[in-house]
Structure formats: C-alpha cells, structure tokens
Design an enzyme around this catalytic site. Structure first.
Site, PDB file in Angstrom:
ATOM      1  N   ASP A   1       0.790  -1.242   0.000  1.00 19.55           N
ATOM      2  CA  ASP A   1       0.000   0.000   0.000  1.00 19.55           C
ATOM      3  C   ASP A   1       0.826   1.300   0.000  1.00 19.55           C
ATOM      4  O   ASP A   1       1.763   1.428   0.796  1.00 19.55           O
ATOM      5  CB  ASP A   1      -0.874   0.079   1.259  1.00 19.55           C
ATOM      6  CG  ASP A   1      -1.495  -1.234   1.642  1.00 19.55           C
ATOM      7  OD1 ASP A   1      -1.389  -2.193   0.875  1.00 19.55           O
ATOM      8  OD2 ASP A   1      -2.085  -1.301   2.738  1.00 19.55           O
TER       9      ASP A   1
HETATM   10  N1  DQQ Z   1      -2.154  -3.747   3.981  1.00 17.04           N
HETATM   11  C1  DQQ Z   1      -3.591  -3.858   3.971  1.00 17.04           C
HETATM   12  C2  DQQ Z   1      -3.990  -2.901   5.038  1.00 17.04           C
HETATM   13  C3  DQQ Z   1      -2.948  -3.069   6.063  1.00 17.04           C
HETATM   14  C4  DQQ Z   1      -1.709  -3.229   5.245  1.00 17.04           C
HETATM   15  C5  DQQ Z   1      -4.156  -3.551   2.611  1.00 17.04           C
HETATM   16  C6  DQQ Z   1      -0.693  -4.154   5.844  1.00 17.04           C
HETATM   17  O1  DQQ Z   1      -5.265  -3.147   5.555  1.00 17.04           O
HETATM   18  O2  DQQ Z   1      -2.852  -1.952   6.931  1.00 17.04           O
HETATM   19  O3  DQQ Z   1      -3.369  -4.077   1.581  1.00 17.04           O
HETATM   20  O4  DQQ Z   1       0.453  -4.223   5.029  1.00 17.04           O
END
Ligand code: DQQ
Length: 606
Positions: free
Chosen positions: A68
């Site tokens: 992300d």
């Molecule tokens: N990736 C998810 C999120 C979390 C993060 C979404 C953890 O919900 O915070 O891809 O790497």
C-alpha cells in the site's frame, strides 16, 4: 556522535526483537498471505535482483516487496510517498515498515535510507500498517497509522510527528509515548480495525477520521472525532457501512468539486461539493468508491447509490490496483491518487526475481461532468518522459485488419488514440443474463479474437512476432434496449486481457486467485458513454501507458481504467510490437493515434 549510525543500530536491534516475536504471530483477520519462513533475508533474498520485468518509469524501490501507498503529502516543495515495505524479502511480512521516498515532480524519486516508521514500541511491536498524513494548521504534518500490538493481531491507531519541521524531506519521525491514540472498544472487531484516513475538520472546528473495519460480514468505516487531535472519541454512528461486503481496508474520504476540475483540500465543504468514500474490499482485493453528500452539521454521509447492489458499484480501476490513497496537492490545486499494482505472477517468481510490487502512475481525480462518477488521469508530469512522437491519422480498419505501429520501442511507451465509427447499427444485442455477470466475466468470454459487430477493436500491446504473446486492450459496444437504470441504451465493454501475455506459465492463469499463484485474467469494466444518435460519427478514446510489465489503460478521459501486470518472455524491449486492430464488422476509423517512447524515471538513493 554520528546519529545515523546510532539510529540504524537501534533499528537493527528492534528489528531483531520484532522478528523473533513475530515467529509466533497468528493473524485472524490479516489481509496478506503470511510467509513467516520467507521473511528473513537469508531465507528468501536472491543474490541479485532480476531486471527482466522491472518497470522504467513506475515507482518501485530497488528490491524486495512493497504494498500500500501510505501518507502521501506535499510539504515545503517536496512530494512525499511512504509505502508498506518488507526490508528483507519479496513477500509480505509481519515485519512490514513505512519506507519513505521524496520527489519534486511525482515521477523522479529519491529513496530515503531508513524507514520512517517501523515496529519498535509496545503500541506497534507486531506491525506498522497503513495510514495517512494530515497537515495540521501551521503547516505541521502528522501521520496516523495502524499499530499491531500483540500476537493475535489486535490493532490500534497511532500517530507520529516529524523530528525536524525545517527538513523538507522529513527524514526522521517520532512516535510519542502517549500512543495509541485510539484503541477499539467492544463494538469493534479489534483484529479488523485499521488504516486511518487523513483527518478532516467539520465547520472549521472538530477533527474527524474514519478507520476501516468490519462487524461480521458488514464492512464499516468507523468514525472518530477530536477537538485537539490527541483525545479521540468514537462517534455514535458510522461514516458508512454496507452489509455483505466484508472487511474494509484503507478507507479514503475526500471532497470533489462539481463545477470545475480543481482539487479540494480535505475539509472543503459547500453546496457544489460532493464527497467520495473509497474502501478497499479485503475479500475481493479491489477498490470501490461511492459518491454522495456529506452533511457536516449532522455528520452524516448519504451516498448517491446503493453499494449493496454489485452492478452499481464503481471502481477506480478494474484491474490490478488496490489499497489506494489520495492527497491534495496545494502546489497544483489538484487531488492525486496513488494505488498499489501488485505482481500477478506466482510468489515463487517474486522470490526468484527479488522484488514485488509497484505503484501505479499517480492519477489526478476530478468529477465527470455527468456528476455520476470520477475521471482518473495520469498526472501531467508523466508527459515529461515522452520521446519522439509517432502518429497515425484517418486510417480505416475493416474487420480482421491489423496495423502495426513502427518507429517506437513500445515496451515502454505512452499512447493516445481516438477510434471513430459512423453507425451504431451493428452493435451486438446485450444479453440480459450478462447483467448478473461482472464485466470481467464477459471479457473472458468475448475475448479480442471473438468477432463482433461494433468491436472488438483496440490496441494489441506487448506483442511478439506471430502473436505468441500479446496483451490486447479493446472495446466492444452492445445495444441494450432493456437497460432500465439508464437512458443510455448502449453498453461499452472495455477489456485488458493478460491471459495470453506470457508463454512462461504454459497454462491458463485467468481463474486462479489464491494469493500464491499467478493470476492474469482478462480484466473488464463498462465505460459509461452516451452516444449521440443524431450525428454521423461517434468516438471512443483510449490512453495506454506500457512499462515492460505493466499496462495501464484509461478509456474516455479516465471514466474506466484498467491496470494489468504481465510478464512477456518474447515481447520484451525492442522485440515488443504494438498494433491497432478491429475484429468487428463495423469499420473503425483511427481518427488520431499518437505514441511516444518513454524514458526512465530516476529512482535513486540519498
Ligand atoms: N495492507 C492492507 C492494510 C494493512 C496493510 C491492505 C498491511 O489493511 O494496513 O493491503 O500491510
């Protein structure tokens, strides 16, 4: 004393401690596949990173795994991008950190050497997960992020502040000891409670944030309020919730202007302002959004359409694009969106190539003049990478015709094309049964080789000689007299078909989606175009950015976007061909076609 040496020593020690604690992790609601045995550098890192499918002008670090985009912002002349990064391996890990890169133009980046945020304190020892940046009055940035506090995956919301506000790069971040700011109460599933939004102010006063989560199968954007940004209280109602959608990750909530294309800062409100709520659906791994009205006096959000009806759901991108996040850029008065384009190969391939994940080209967000959806478009800065233009004008493609575009290295290129046609008469009739399909399923059945009436026509990208490998992006127009949801009786299907993109796997990769294996379907979305039956000529425009292992396409100025990740074995570099084609009986005129080779973005260290 050399502070950087001291800090990396501490970082090494805490990372060691965290890694050993994390061996015992059990995540009830984690959204990423955990490869505990592959998290350490010794277990998984190859000697060298393989360059074969690396991108030339998309954002990526030198090696290892990213997911992300986190906390994008503009501060003192510098664009900041943080992102979830595994410092050890090309798989997601519970040791994930917030890596940090900075740029003057959103295209060329400097990767800062140390993570901005990493697990080290009781309130984040088991994970430093996604979050957002807010610029407080007085130009003081603050980051809100999710900390994981124990082995069962309990999540809390923390804050971090810059150590030195006079450093435009904001290299060092402090996580104050009064964290966490928010721990979920008993009405919250604490193992699915994460990814705080940028904070907005209501009527110039109290702050609000949303936090993603679930209650059973109900996806929820929890709402919190604060007067001072320190003490946060849960609001009695949610910002929004939708039954049957599962866990909501990475919510984003922001205003868009109805009357012009200027972006709005997060707290903007007023009669000609709509609000967008985006959620990343953990179960589907796609980003959905809704438009609506935010009544700040009552603190209520009323969406324009009902997301419980899957056929009315809107998506930023109908391909490989997840966990996106937007920010307001005060320098150019625009709202810019980042999204993660994960690999679509197998985990074992990621490990052997030593890297995984890119960020899609940042996109501006504006409201479609029809008021019903957004338009997403690559930021203008990407055009600075364009080389010598190649053009085609007024070229007719009859059924079965292909036109090869010469004079361009099309493995790394940008292109814009306008297709036009004289009549809608040959459009195939839309079978009502397809309403129950999503567009992706229809693209799988009606692929680019299936002849039609008005379409399929479009681009064939990353094509090898004799089309042993190719990734077509194409359009097909249907007539739908029974479409009761709209006055528009035509449906335009857009597809980006990765299923024939690579000889490597030797089998169909369009149905697998288990997180471990390759997944390369023909992605699809409908493009909401109202054709004018009174004029002789109608158009559809398409822009596509090709960058070695990614094809990002935008139909009709960004009404419908599709990102595909592909790994050609033959159609690489100078061997990649680019063609225009038509497989429909209605002749298609290439009214205008322009393409540019793209140079590399500079992605360096400092
Ligand atoms: N990736 C998810 C999120 C979390 C993060 C979404 C953890 O919900 O915070 O891809 O790497």
């Amino acid at each position: 004393m050399d502070f950087s040496v001291f800090r990396s020593g501490i970082w090494g020690l805490s990372a060691l401690l965290v890694c050993s604690l994390q061996q015992f992790l059990l995540y009830a609601n984690a959204s990423h596949t955990v490869f505990a045995h592959l998290q350490s550098a010794s277990a998984s890192a190859p000697a060298n990173v393989t360059n074969q499918h690396r991108t030339g002008f998309h954002f990526q670090p030198h090696k290892h795994w990213i997911n992300d985009p986190n906390g994008p912002m503009y501060y003192k002349g510098v664009y900041h991008l943080f992102y979830q990064y595994n410092p050890n391996a090309a798989v997601w890990g519970t040791n994930i950190v917030w890596a940090h890169s900075v740029s003057a133009d959103l295209i060329h980046w400097r990767h800062l050497p140390l993570p901005a945020i990493y697990p080290s304190k009781p309130f984040d020892l088991f994970g430093t997960w996604s979050g957002s940046a807010t610029i407080l009055p007085g130009n003081r940035p603050v980051i809100l992020y999710t900390g994981v506090v124990d082995a069962t995956g309990t999540q809390v919301q923390n804050y971090a502040v810059p150590a030195n506000l006079s450093d435009p790069d904001l290299r060092d971040w402090i996580k104050p000891d009064d964290n966490p700011l928010i721990a979920g109460d008993e009405s919250v599933d604490r193992t699915a409670f994460r990814d705080p939004t940028t904070a907005w102010r209501v009527n110039g006063g109290q702050w609000r944030i949303a936090v993603g989560g679930r209650w059973g199968q109900q996806g929820i954007a929890f709402l919190y309020k604060s007067r001072d940004f320190r003490r946060w209280v849960k609001v009695g109602h949610h910002l929004h919730e939708v039954e049957g959608t599962g866990n909501w990750e990475c919510p984003d909530f922001f205003p868009v202007a109805e009357d012009n294309e200027k972006g709005l800062d997060v707290s903007a409100a007023g009669p000609r302002v709509k609000h967008v709520l985006k959620m990343s659906l953990d179960e589907k791994r796609y980003d959905y959004y809704m438009m609506g009205r935010y009544d700040s006096a009552r603190d209520r959000y009323v969406p324009d359409s009902d997301m419980a009806r899957p056929e009315l759901r809107l998506r930023y991108d109908y391909g490989n694009f997840y966990a996106s996040k937007s920010f307001f850029d005060p320098e150019k008065n625009r709202r810019v969106l980042w999204g993660w384009a994960n690999e679509s190969d197998a985990t074992s391939d990621d490990i052997s190539k030593g890297w995984a994940g890119i960020q899609a080209i940042p996109r501006t967000i504006v409201m479609d003049p029809n008021g019903k959806q957004l338009l997403l478009w690559p930021v203008e800065e990407v055009e600075t990478l364009r080389g010598k233009e190649v053009t085609v004008k007024n070229h007719k493609l009859n059924k079965g015709d292909q036109l090869e575009i010469k004079g361009i290295t099309s493995a790394q290129a940008d292109m814009e094309v306008i297709f036009s046609f004289d009549s809608l008469e040959k459009a195939e009739v839309f079978d009502p049964i397809w309403i129950r399909y999503d567009a992706q399923k229809l693209c799988g059945e009606k692929d680019s080789t299936v002849e039609g009436g008005l379409g399929p026509f479009g681009l064939i990208t990353l094509a090898s000689k004799n089309l042993k490998e190719y990734t077509p992006i194409f359009l097909r127009v249907f007539r739908d007299p029974q479409n009761n949801d709209s006055t528009n009786k035509y449906r335009v299907l857009m597809c980006s078909d990765a299923s024939r993109s690579s000889l490597k796997d030797g089998k169909d990769r369009s149905n697998l989606k288990d997180g471990k294996d390759a997944y390369r379907p023909s992605f699809g979305g409908f493009v909401n175009i109202e054709f004018n039956k009174d004029t002789v000529e109608n158009h559809i425009s398409l822009r596509t950015l090709i960058d070695n292992s990614v094809v990002e396409s935008f139909a009709e100025r960004g009404k419908t976007c599709i990102t595909s990740r592909v790994y050609p074995t033959l159609a690489q570099h100078e061997n990649a061909k680019l063609l225009l084609f038509n497989n429909g009986s209605e002749p298609i005129d290439i009214k205008s076609f322009k393409a540019w080779p793209m140079s590399n973005a500079r992605l360096g260290d400092r």
